[in-house]
Design a protein around this motif. Structure first.
Motif, PDB file in Angstrom:
ATOM      1  N   GLU A 129      32.661 107.775  44.798  1.00 23.03           N
ATOM      2  CA  GLU A 129      32.642 108.328  43.711  1.00 23.03           C
ATOM      3  C   GLU A 129      32.138 109.856  43.613  1.00 23.03           C
ATOM      4  OE1 GLU A 129      31.093 109.658  39.999  1.00 23.03           O
ATOM      5  OE2 GLU A 129      29.691 109.040  41.519  1.00 23.03           O
ATOM      6  N   MET A 130      30.936 109.901  44.661  1.00 18.62           N
ATOM      7  CA  MET A 130      30.345 111.415  44.692  1.00 18.62           C
ATOM      8  C   MET A 130      31.323 112.470  45.154  1.00 18.62           C
ATOM      9  SD  MET A 130      26.379 110.905  45.615  1.00 18.62           S
ATOM     10  CE  MET A 130      26.330 110.229  47.142  1.00 18.62           C
ATOM     11  N   ASP A 131      32.301 111.766  46.071  1.00 15.68           N
ATOM     12  CA  ASP A 131      33.152 112.915  46.520  1.00 15.68           C
ATOM     13  C   ASP A 131      34.376 113.047  45.310  1.00 15.68           C
ATOM     14  OD1 ASP A 131      31.960 113.254  48.841  1.00 15.68           O
ATOM     15  OD2 ASP A 131      33.122 111.585  49.863  1.00 15.68           O
ATOM     16  N   LYS A 135      26.751 101.803  49.241  1.00 16.69           N
ATOM     17  CA  LYS A 135      26.759 103.201  49.679  1.00 16.69           C
ATOM     18  C   LYS A 135      28.295 103.703  49.771  1.00 16.69           C
ATOM     19  CE  LYS A 135      23.397 104.766  51.793  1.00 16.69           C
ATOM     20  NZ  LYS A 135      22.131 104.761  52.814  1.00 16.69           N
ATOM     21  N   ALA A 144      37.622 114.128  35.639  1.00 18.41           N
ATOM     22  CA  ALA A 144      36.282 113.798  35.878  1.00 18.41           C
ATOM     23  C   ALA A 144      35.724 112.568  34.892  1.00 18.41           C
ATOM     24  CB  ALA A 144      35.280 114.819  35.977  1.00 18.41           C
ATOM     25  N   ASP A 169      31.344 103.992  37.404  1.00 16.42           N
ATOM     26  CA  ASP A 169      30.326 103.306  36.789  1.00 16.42           C
ATOM     27  C   ASP A 169      30.436 101.912  37.101  1.00 16.42           C
ATOM     28  OD1 ASP A 169      29.139 105.446  34.491  1.00 16.42           O
ATOM     29  OD2 ASP A 169      28.610 105.474  36.253  1.00 16.42           O
ATOM     30  N   VAL A 183      34.328 109.258  36.382  1.00 18.81           N
ATOM     31  CA  VAL A 183      32.915 108.537  36.335  1.00 18.81           C
ATOM     32  C   VAL A 183      32.808 107.078  35.739  1.00 18.81           C
ATOM     33  CG1 VAL A 183      31.007 109.213  35.201  1.00 18.81           C
ATOM     34  CG2 VAL A 183      31.977 110.817  36.340  1.00 18.81           C
ATOM     35  N   ARG A 189      19.699  95.679  53.988  1.00 18.39           N
ATOM     36  CA  ARG A 189      20.001  96.093  55.044  1.00 18.39           C
ATOM     37  C   ARG A 189      20.694  94.997  56.115  1.00 18.39           C
ATOM     38  NH1 ARG A 189      20.321 100.661  59.102  1.00 18.39           N
ATOM     39  NH2 ARG A 189      19.229  99.622  60.863  1.00 18.39           N
ATOM     40  N   PRO A 228      38.605 118.442  37.902  1.00 20.33           N
ATOM     41  CA  PRO A 228      37.443 118.417  36.771  1.00 20.33           C
ATOM     42  C   PRO A 228      38.227 117.712  35.662  1.00 20.33           C
ATOM     43  CG  PRO A 228      38.336 120.594  37.298  1.00 20.33           C
ATOM     44  CD  PRO A 228      38.845 119.900  38.506  1.00 20.33           C
ATOM     45  N   ILE A 281      29.463 104.269  46.268  1.00 24.12           N
ATOM     46  CA  ILE A 281      28.647 105.476  45.609  1.00 24.12           C
ATOM     47  C   ILE A 281      29.417 106.746  46.136  1.00 24.12           C
ATOM     48  CG2 ILE A 281      26.632 106.611  45.530  1.00 24.12           C
ATOM     49  CD1 ILE A 281      25.111 103.793  45.463  1.00 24.12           C
ATOM     50  N   GLU A 282      29.604 106.783  47.554  1.00 29.19           N
ATOM     51  CA  GLU A 282      29.969 107.867  48.333  1.00 29.19           C
ATOM     52  C   GLU A 282      31.241 108.260  47.747  1.00 29.19           C
ATOM     53  OE1 GLU A 282      29.144 107.752  52.533  1.00 29.19           O
ATOM     54  OE2 GLU A 282      27.034 107.810  51.970  1.00 29.19           O
ATOM     55  N   TYR A 322      14.870  97.356  50.531  1.00 29.55           N
ATOM     56  CA  TYR A 322      15.964  97.838  51.174  1.00 29.55           C
ATOM     57  C   TYR A 322      15.979  97.103  52.484  1.00 29.55           C
ATOM     58  CZ  TYR A 322      18.720 101.471  53.508  1.00 29.55           C
ATOM     59  OH  TYR A 322      19.672 102.211  54.128  1.00 29.55           O
ATOM     60  N   PRO A 372      34.344 113.429  41.985  1.00 31.59           N
ATOM     61  CA  PRO A 372      34.477 114.516  40.867  1.00 31.59           C
ATOM     62  C   PRO A 372      34.974 115.758  41.272  1.00 31.59           C
ATOM     63  CG  PRO A 372      32.312 113.331  40.963  1.00 31.59           C
ATOM     64  CD  PRO A 372      33.222 113.053  42.206  1.00 31.59           C
TER      65      PRO A 372
END
Lengths: 147, 94
Positions: free
Chosen positions: A119-121, A113, A130, A138, A134, A104, A127, A116-117, A100, A123
């Motif tokens: 995507e995380m926000d 990141k 969704a 991916d 996803v 970095r 709905p 990913i972030e 890591y 969904p």
């Protein structure tokens, strides 16, 4: 020789030069003990999350290094004696940590990141979409890991 | 008689398409999904996802973390607190 990561918080009253000098003492002590400094990072003045010794800001400094395991105990003593150091922490990096840290350093972490972030926000918003979300995320994550 | 019949009909209301009751979305461990092996304590903004307003760690049943990941998150949060990147206690976290 283990990999270690050191965070030092210096007193905010120090000037730039003084703080550099204070850090140099420690980096020198690492190289003197046949250690290798892998990476150094000066974060500069930062707000502390809570006051330490009645100070609300501190000068952060990050050092990643390889050193024999008995060095840290010696450094601990000097940290405690040094009035300029208001907080310090040495952590050993495991194999994933070393991985890591290298990523970095090359600036690969922020990008992945962010993907990913995003995507995380996503969904939680709709709905119904969704599944589609996803799937696209991916693909995004795969791209990021390839890069 | 007719009124009684109507009552009975009302009792058993049937829908052509079954009504959608919002189903809870499945939990998953983001660390396993994205293959994150190391949780960085130097990134307080990321760690804040796993804390509540008072700066306490959220339980696994809410975040969906795997046992392994939860342990790493907990370790990272504690380290971040030690170097004043995260508070030990607050009233309002961002």
């Amino acid at each position: 020789m283990n990999h270690y990561e050191l965070i030092v918080i210096l007193s905010p009253v120090l000037s730039d030069e003084e703080s550099k000098k204070a850090i140099k003492v420690y980096t020198d002590s690492i190289t003197e003990a046949q250690g290798v400094i892998v990476h150094e990072e000066a974060w500069g003045m930062r707000q502390l999350a809570y006051p330490i010794q009645k100070k609300t800001t501190g000068i952060y400094h990050l050092v990643q290094y390889q050193a024999p395991s008995d060095l840290n105990a010696q450094m601990e003593i000097t940290f405690r004696r040094d009035d300029n150091v208001i907080r310090h922490m040495i952590t050993r990096l495991d194999k994933y940590g070393i991985d890591y840290a290298e990523k970095r350093r090359n600036g690969e972490i922020g990008k992945k990141k962010a993907a990913i972030e995003a995507e995380m926000d996503a969904p939680s918003a709709t709905p119904a979409d969704a599944a589609a979300d996803v799937a696209s995320a991916d693909a995004k994550a795969e791209k990021a890991s390839e890069a | 008689m007719s009124r009684a019949k109507q009552n009975q009909r009302n009792k058993s209301i049937r829908f052509l398409t079954s009504p959608k009751i919002s189903r809870r979305r499945d939990k998953y461990c983001r660390f396993e999904k994205y293959g994150i092996k190391y949780v960085d304590y130097k990134d307080p903004e990321f760690l804040k996802r796993f804390l509540n307003e008072q700066g306490k760690l959220l339980p696994r049943r809410i975040t969906g973390n795997s046992v392994k990941a939860q342990r790493k998150v907990a370790q990272a949060v504690k380290r971040a607190r030690q170097v004043a990147l995260l508070p030990y206690v607050t009233d309002l976290m961002n």
